[in-house]
Design an enzyme around this catalytic site. Structure first.
Site, PDB file in Angstrom:
ATOM      1  N   LYS A 151      12.464 -51.386  60.615  1.00 54.99           N
ATOM      2  CA  LYS A 151      11.986 -52.663  60.082  1.00 54.99           C
ATOM      3  C   LYS A 151      13.030 -53.762  60.250  1.00 54.99           C
ATOM      4  O   LYS A 151      12.734 -54.856  60.749  1.00 54.99           O
ATOM      5  CB  LYS A 151      11.640 -52.524  58.603  1.00 54.99           C
ATOM      6  CG  LYS A 151      11.129 -53.824  57.986  1.00 54.99           C
ATOM      7  CD  LYS A 151      11.228 -53.849  56.479  1.00 54.99           C
ATOM      8  CE  LYS A 151      12.623 -54.210  56.021  1.00 54.99           C
ATOM      9  NZ  LYS A 151      12.676 -54.716  54.625  1.00 54.99           N
ATOM     10  N   ASN A 152      14.249 -53.481  59.825  1.00 57.27           N
ATOM     11  CA  ASN A 152      15.284 -54.517  59.843  1.00 57.27           C
ATOM     12  C   ASN A 152      15.624 -54.966  61.258  1.00 57.27           C
ATOM     13  O   ASN A 152      15.977 -56.126  61.486  1.00 57.27           O
ATOM     14  CB  ASN A 152      16.538 -54.015  59.132  1.00 57.27           C
ATOM     15  CG  ASN A 152      16.325 -53.878  57.631  1.00 57.27           C
ATOM     16  OD1 ASN A 152      15.476 -54.547  57.054  1.00 57.27           O
ATOM     17  ND2 ASN A 152      17.085 -53.000  56.998  1.00 57.27           N
ATOM     18  N   ARG A 178      13.730 -62.590  53.277  1.00 58.57           N
ATOM     19  CA  ARG A 178      15.079 -63.069  53.559  1.00 58.57           C
ATOM     20  C   ARG A 178      15.324 -63.211  55.059  1.00 58.57           C
ATOM     21  O   ARG A 178      16.051 -64.104  55.505  1.00 58.57           O
ATOM     22  CB  ARG A 178      16.091 -62.110  52.939  1.00 58.57           C
ATOM     23  CG  ARG A 178      17.526 -62.561  53.115  1.00 58.57           C
ATOM     24  CD  ARG A 178      18.490 -61.719  52.308  1.00 58.57           C
ATOM     25  NE  ARG A 178      19.861 -62.095  52.575  1.00 58.57           N
ATOM     26  CZ  ARG A 178      20.473 -63.152  52.061  1.00 58.57           C
ATOM     27  NH1 ARG A 178      19.810 -63.944  51.241  1.00 58.57           N
ATOM     28  NH2 ARG A 178      21.727 -63.433  52.351  1.00 58.57           N
ATOM     29  N   CYS A 209      14.019 -58.825  48.307  1.00 51.41           N
ATOM     30  CA  CYS A 209      14.169 -57.984  47.123  1.00 51.41           C
ATOM     31  C   CYS A 209      15.190 -58.584  46.159  1.00 51.41           C
ATOM     32  O   CYS A 209      16.222 -59.116  46.580  1.00 51.41           O
ATOM     33  CB  CYS A 209      14.622 -56.575  47.516  1.00 51.41           C
ATOM     34  SG  CYS A 209      13.300 -55.518  48.119  1.00 51.41           S
ATOM     35  N   ASP A 267      21.108 -48.970  51.320  1.00 54.91           N
ATOM     36  CA  ASP A 267      19.661 -48.777  51.267  1.00 54.91           C
ATOM     37  C   ASP A 267      19.260 -47.344  50.929  1.00 54.91           C
ATOM     38  O   ASP A 267      18.094 -47.086  50.619  1.00 54.91           O
ATOM     39  CB  ASP A 267      19.017 -49.179  52.601  1.00 54.91           C
ATOM     40  CG  ASP A 267      18.898 -50.686  52.754  1.00 54.91           C
ATOM     41  OD1 ASP A 267      19.113 -51.397  51.756  1.00 54.91           O
ATOM     42  OD2 ASP A 267      18.596 -51.152  53.865  1.00 54.91           O
ATOM     43  N   VAL A 313      27.908 -52.830  47.539  1.00 54.55           N
ATOM     44  CA  VAL A 313      27.348 -53.862  48.415  1.00 54.55           C
ATOM     45  C   VAL A 313      26.559 -54.904  47.620  1.00 54.55           C
ATOM     46  O   VAL A 313      26.765 -56.103  47.779  1.00 54.55           O
ATOM     47  CB  VAL A 313      26.467 -53.222  49.508  1.00 54.55           C
ATOM     48  CG1 VAL A 313      25.863 -54.302  50.410  1.00 54.55           C
ATOM     49  CG2 VAL A 313      27.284 -52.226  50.332  1.00 54.55           C
TER      50      VAL A 313
END
Length: 458
Positions: free
Chosen positions: A34-35, A104, A128, A320, A342
């Site tokens: 996805k990213n 984002r 998120c 993640d 993070v």
């Protein structure tokens, strides 16, 4: 004679029902990242030629990015997991708040818009709610390349004022190896005049995937995945065809699903060195993991023992997967400690896991976990994408039934999750029906009172 009957209905939003405690088996298929897909889609704005991106997951985040590109003037054609993007006629430089506030990655469009149209306007992006994720590094990078950038009323306004409307190469050092800032600068500098260097860039596989596609478009990017990236600006970029890398976060989630359900599974396709930190910790806590064919991993869980993790940028343990790994540690033998370095608000799953019988004590951004024999099914809710994944894993392993709300988060990052898990043997289903007896849903249930039925009799 008359009578009045009052009916009260408790209406629950779309949710998942999970019957836990079932072993999994077979193969769990990993979708495209996805990213990576989001950045690649934004990069399509850099060229007037058609760009074909394959292995794109079908997710709500992808749909939002698609709408953003259409709003800018691009034309998109989708076929299954492929997207063809034609950005020849982009004309709009302003991104709408209603699309940007939920994604984002929308900020990735700023660099390409500056290089193509010389201007960009975008509200500060959303995503998120996992803590402060400022775009300061993105903005500083664009300024270093010669863009004029200001933030007025939470709207970023950027423009290129040079005579030829080209950004200028620069030496940029990031204070923190931000993935988003690295990708923003990388895209903006491909068509800049001269040489750009990015020191202390993010080294994530998604950066490498973006650089690979840009190079196939005619860019000159060197060193992606290392501590220094060099970009030699070119006049224009051409179209290309590119296949997105497998989603390492989904793959890691599936490996943890095997471990938490104590089930041998085959996971793939994967690129193992994208998962080195996760594989190392899973082996340390008691799993056997081996290569299965060219692109799959086979995991065989044994007795799971507690291990400590600290999240950090790649190649460290990914933030993640912190939440899913915590679900595993909640059922491990002994104690463990998980430190989040993070994001400062990435512990939203702790309360829900404790509701299921976990023993987790939270102090700032460190979780202290005492493993329990088993979790117990409950009514639970996800607060963001990765915490939702963690809770689903807990539901799979728990004794009894669970009801999970928060599908809007899961659908952002996991393609056909319940279908994949069902094919592997879990009992999980998406429901839209009404529920009348789950009182712990008090903050989510909509009560319909005063639905009166009157019957009159002579």
């Amino acid at each position: 004679m008359s009578s009045v009957a009052t009916i009260k209905r408790n209406i629950v939003p779309p949710h998942l029902e999970v019957k836990g405690g079932r072993p999994l088996s077979g193969i769990l298929k990993v979708s495209g990242a996805k990213n990576s897909s989001l950045a690649l889609m934004a990069a399509a704005l850099l060229t007037k030629e058609k760009l074909l991106i394959q292995n794109v997951p079908q997710l709500t985040d992808i749909e939002v990015m698609s709408e953003i590109l259409r709003n800018l003037g691009a034309k998109l054609t989708k076929t299954n997991n492929s997207i063809e993007i034609n950005s020849e006629s982009i004309h709009n430089v302003e991104l709408p708040y209603e699309l940007v506030h939920s994604l984002r990655a929308s900020f990735f469009c700023v660099g390409p818009l500056l290089t193509r149209l010389g201007e960009a306007k975008i509200p500060l992006p959303g995503g998120c709610n996992i803590g402060a994720r400022p775009v300061d590094e993105h903005i500083n990078g664009l300024k270093a390349l010669g863009a004029e950038v200001e933030v007025i009323n939470d709207v970023v306004k950027a423009k290129v004022s040079t005579k030829d409307k080209r950004l200028l190469g620069a030496n940029i050092t990031l204070k923190y190896p931000s993935v988003g800032a690295t990708e923003t600068i990388l895209m903006a500098s491909c068509l800049a005049s001269g040489k750009t260097t990015i020191s202390n860039p993010a080294r994530e596989p998604e950066i490498q995937d973006l650089a690979k596609m840009l190079n196939s478009m005619g860019a000159k990017v060197f060193g992606a995945g290392t501590k220094r990236i060099t970009i030699l600006g070119v006049e224009s970029l051409n179209g290309t065809s590119h296949c997105v890398i497998p989603d390492r976060i989904e793959a890691g989630t599936f490996l943890i699903a095997a471990a938490i359900t104590r089930s041998p599974l085959i996971i793939g396709p994967v690129i193992p060195n994208h998962l080195s930190a996760v594989i190392s910790k899973l082996k340390e806590c008691g799993c056997s993991i081996s290569q299965h064919g060219n692109h799959h991993l086979k995991i065989i869980p044994r007795e799971i023992s507690g291990v400590d993790i600290t999240t950090s940028p790649f190649p460290g343990f990914p933030t993640d997967l912190q939440a899913p790994f915590m679900s595993l540690m909640a059922t491990a033998k002994g104690s463990s400690k998980i430190k989040e370095r993070v994001f400062e608000k990435r512990m939203q799953h702790v309360l829900e896991l404790n509701k299921m019988g976990a023993c987790i004590y939270l102090e700032n951004n460190t979780a202290y976990i005492k493993g329990v024999k088993e979790l117990v099914g409950s009514n639970v809710e996800g607060g963001d994408l990765r915490s939702s994944a963690a809770i689903i894993l807990a539901c799979l392993s728990a004794k009894g039934n669970s009801i999970f709300t928060g599908l809007e988060h899961l659908d952002r990052g996991y393609e056909k999750l319940e279908e994949k898990l069902t094919n592997a043997g879990s009992n999980i289903s998406r429901k839209f029906d009404q529920i009348t007896s789950h009182s712990s849903f008090s903050n989510k249930i909509i009560s319909e009172d005063n639905i009166d039925t009157q019957k009159n009799a002579a």
